[in-house]
Design a protein around this motif. Structure first.
Motif, mmCIF file in Angstrom:
data_model
loop_
_atom_site.group_PDB
_atom_site.id
_atom_site.type_symbol
_atom_site.label_atom_id
_atom_site.label_comp_id
_atom_site.label_asym_id
_atom_site.label_seq_id
_atom_site.Cartn_x
_atom_site.Cartn_y
_atom_site.Cartn_z
ATOM 1 N N SER A 91 6.505 2.479 2.871
ATOM 2 C CA SER A 91 7.299 3.639 3.307
ATOM 3 C C SER A 91 8.296 4.057 2.231
ATOM 4 O O SER A 91 8.525 5.258 2.033
ATOM 5 N N ALA A 92 8.892 3.079 1.547
ATOM 6 C CA ALA A 92 9.871 3.420 0.506
ATOM 7 C C ALA A 92 9.200 4.255 -0.584
ATOM 8 O O ALA A 92 9.741 5.282 -1.018
ATOM 9 N N ILE A 93 8.006 3.840 -0.999
ATOM 10 C CA ILE A 93 7.304 4.597 -2.048
ATOM 11 C C ILE A 93 6.882 5.966 -1.505
ATOM 12 O O ILE A 93 7.007 6.990 -2.184
ATOM 13 N N ASN A 153 -1.172 6.098 -4.631
ATOM 14 C CA ASN A 153 -0.368 7.325 -4.589
ATOM 15 C C ASN A 153 -0.164 7.800 -3.150
ATOM 16 O O ASN A 153 -0.571 8.889 -2.754
ATOM 17 N N VAL A 154 0.509 6.946 -2.366
ATOM 18 C CA VAL A 154 0.565 7.121 -0.912
ATOM 19 C C VAL A 154 1.150 8.476 -0.454
ATOM 20 O O VAL A 154 0.732 9.033 0.558
ATOM 21 N N GLY A 155 2.070 9.019 -1.228
ATOM 22 C CA GLY A 155 2.690 10.287 -0.798
ATOM 23 C C GLY A 155 1.901 11.510 -1.223
ATOM 24 O O GLY A 155 2.223 12.637 -0.816
ATOM 25 N N GLY A 156 0.881 11.309 -2.033
ATOM 26 C CA GLY A 156 0.107 12.438 -2.564
ATOM 27 C C GLY A 156 -0.578 13.215 -1.443
ATOM 28 O O GLY A 156 -1.138 12.630 -0.525
ATOM 29 N N GLY A 157 -0.510 14.526 -1.511
ATOM 30 C CA GLY A 157 -1.230 15.357 -0.538
ATOM 31 C C GLY A 157 -0.461 15.602 0.742
ATOM 32 O O GLY A 157 -0.898 16.358 1.604
ATOM 33 N N TYR A 158 0.723 14.991 0.879
ATOM 34 C CA TYR A 158 1.479 15.220 2.112
ATOM 35 C C TYR A 158 2.270 16.524 2.006
ATOM 36 O O TYR A 158 2.962 16.764 1.019
ATOM 37 N N LEU A 172 -0.694 7.447 4.657
ATOM 38 C CA LEU A 172 0.345 6.411 4.813
ATOM 39 C C LEU A 172 -0.176 5.282 5.703
ATOM 40 O O LEU A 172 -0.057 4.098 5.372
ATOM 41 N N ILE A 173 -0.779 5.674 6.832
ATOM 42 C CA ILE A 173 -1.297 4.663 7.768
ATOM 43 C C ILE A 173 -2.382 3.837 7.076
ATOM 44 O O ILE A 173 -2.384 2.605 7.139
#
Ligand code: ASP
Length: 419
Positions: free
Chosen positions: A315-317, A107-112, A224-225
């Motif tokens: 990055s797309a996700i 869930n890479v975008g979570g918390g941003y 993300l990193i």
């Protein structure tokens, strides 16, 4: 003599590693004063990269011509080329799949938390060349211009044609073949001299990156990193280890150990093309023949970008999640396809992956503004993707070399059986 050479190489690896650590340390010390690093340290890194760029075109040109001539057979070049391109496409598809998988599961975008200032339009990101354009651009209309502008794919095409010409010319081509052989040797020696300076180059390249990327830049995008780095490591360990072991029998540990100078340099310079001289040396140490490496590596530095593919998938996700867009399975398959193709058009120089990200986002209708979110830490991501890119090139070289060796052995066996 051999042990002396080995000792020298070993100490160079240690020196590059030490330079990397010292560079990170001095970058940390200079945080808050990135201008000092930029004005007084970065120029040495730039000088070093300039020297590498200066020699890389003649090295690629002469070593490919020489490689083709020593293969003595145009069909053989075609067979090596075919295997190389297959390997590159399959591993890139794996890479982007890993990227998508990790980004979805973790869930890479979570918390941003997005603030409006991070959404400035990203200049230069919207102009991705189309596939047909990329294809047409491979073939130069001028034999000198690509050498001047260091357009690698075109340099490769020129070198292939000159190589073919020398083979077809037979005896009359012999003086040209000798000249190329001599020039190639000279260039490789110049390259050796420049490589000896790499600890200074690595130090001067890494310090400004660390100095400029303080916690305020890094922290919001840490996830993300982390996901991009994790997917990169897993891809290298799983795909390259099994390919190298399966095709050549070389143990993954030995592969990564011998590859470490090239990997460290790619990490510091973020340039696949700049890392070519290191990759020649490392793959040669792993037993790959020069005529294979001289063809597979520059081709890979130009069209094989597994790290870039991982980055584009992640990055797309990330961008989809931040903007609340749900990507269906079909759309994710579209991402795999576009990314695999986009990575072919990505040049092996710092920062080019982010431009091709536009093409991937467009293919599934994601907002291009999303690029601005990830662009802030692009260099940090670029370091990882370049490391993966060049390791993939090396793995391919080892595998294609092993396949060719087996084929030659089979042919010899057949001949002796027929006698
Ligand atoms: N810097 C990468 C390379 O040279 C390309 C990219 O930006 O993804 O391999």
């Amino acid at each position: 003599m051999n042990t002396k050479k080995q000792k020298k190489k070993l100490s160079l690896t240690v020196m590059i590693l030490t330079a990397l650590f010292l560079g990170i340390l001095s970058g940390l010390l200079l945080q808050g004063h990135p201008k000092i690093a930029e004005n007084y340290i970065q120029p040495f890194g730039t000088i070093f990269l300039n020297l590498i760029k200066m020699i890389v075109v003649p090295v690629v040109l002469f070593s490919i011509i020489q490689g083709v001539v020593s293969l003595q057979d145009i069909k053989k070049v075609g067979s090596i080329g075919g295997k190389t391109i297959c390997f590159y496409i399959v591993t890139t598809a794996f890479a982007v799949t890993f990227g998508l998988l990790f980004a979805n599961v973790l869930n890479v975008g979570g918390g941003y938390v997005m603030n409006s200032s991070s959404l400035e339009a990203y200049e230069g990101a919207t102009k991705a060349p189309s596939l047909i354009e990329t294809l047409v651009n491979i073939f130069p209309s001028n034999a000198v211009e690509p050498l001047v502008s260091a357009t690698m794919l075109q340099v490769i095409v020129i070198a292939l044609f000159f190589g073919f010409g020398i083979i077809i010319a037979g005896d009359k081509g012999k003086p040209a073949a000798d000249l190329v052989e001599s020039l190639s040797e000279v260039c490789i020696n110049i390259m050796g001299l420049i490589i000896n300076l790499s600890p200074i180059g690595v130090f001067a390249l890494i310090t400004p990156v660390v100095a400029a990327n303080g916690p305020s830049v890094l922290l919001p995008l840490l996830k993300l990193i982390g996901v991009a780095y994790l997917a990169s490591i897993v891809h290298m360990v799983v795909v390259y280890s099994s390919a190298v072991k399966g095709f050549s029998g070389i143990s993954p540990l030995r592969f990564f150990k011998e590859q470490s100078p090239a990997m460290l340099f790619a990490f510091s310079s973020a340039s696949s093309v700049g890392t070519l001289p290191f990759n020649y040396e490392c793959t040669e140490k792993l037993g790959a023949r020069k005529e294979i490496a001289s063809f597979v590596l520059p081709l890979g530095a130009t069209i094989n970008m597994d790290g870039t593919a991982i980055y584009q998938g992640v990055s797309a996700i990330f961008i989809a999640q931040i903007f609340g867009v749900h990507l269906t399975l079909t759309q994710q398959l579209m991402v795999i396809l576009t990314t695999t193709l986009a990575s072919i058009g990505t040049a092996g120089v710092p920062g080019s992956g982010v431009i091709m990200l536009a093409m991937v986002l467009q293919s599934v209708g994601l907002p291009l503004e999303g690029i601005a979110l990830v662009a802030g830490v692009d260099r940090i991501l670029d370091m990882a993707r370049t490391t993966v890119n060049i390791t993939g090139d090396a793995a391919c070289t080892i595998c294609v070399d092993a396949m060719e060796k087996r084929k030659e052995a089979r042919r010899k066996l057949n001949i002796s059986n027929n006698l």
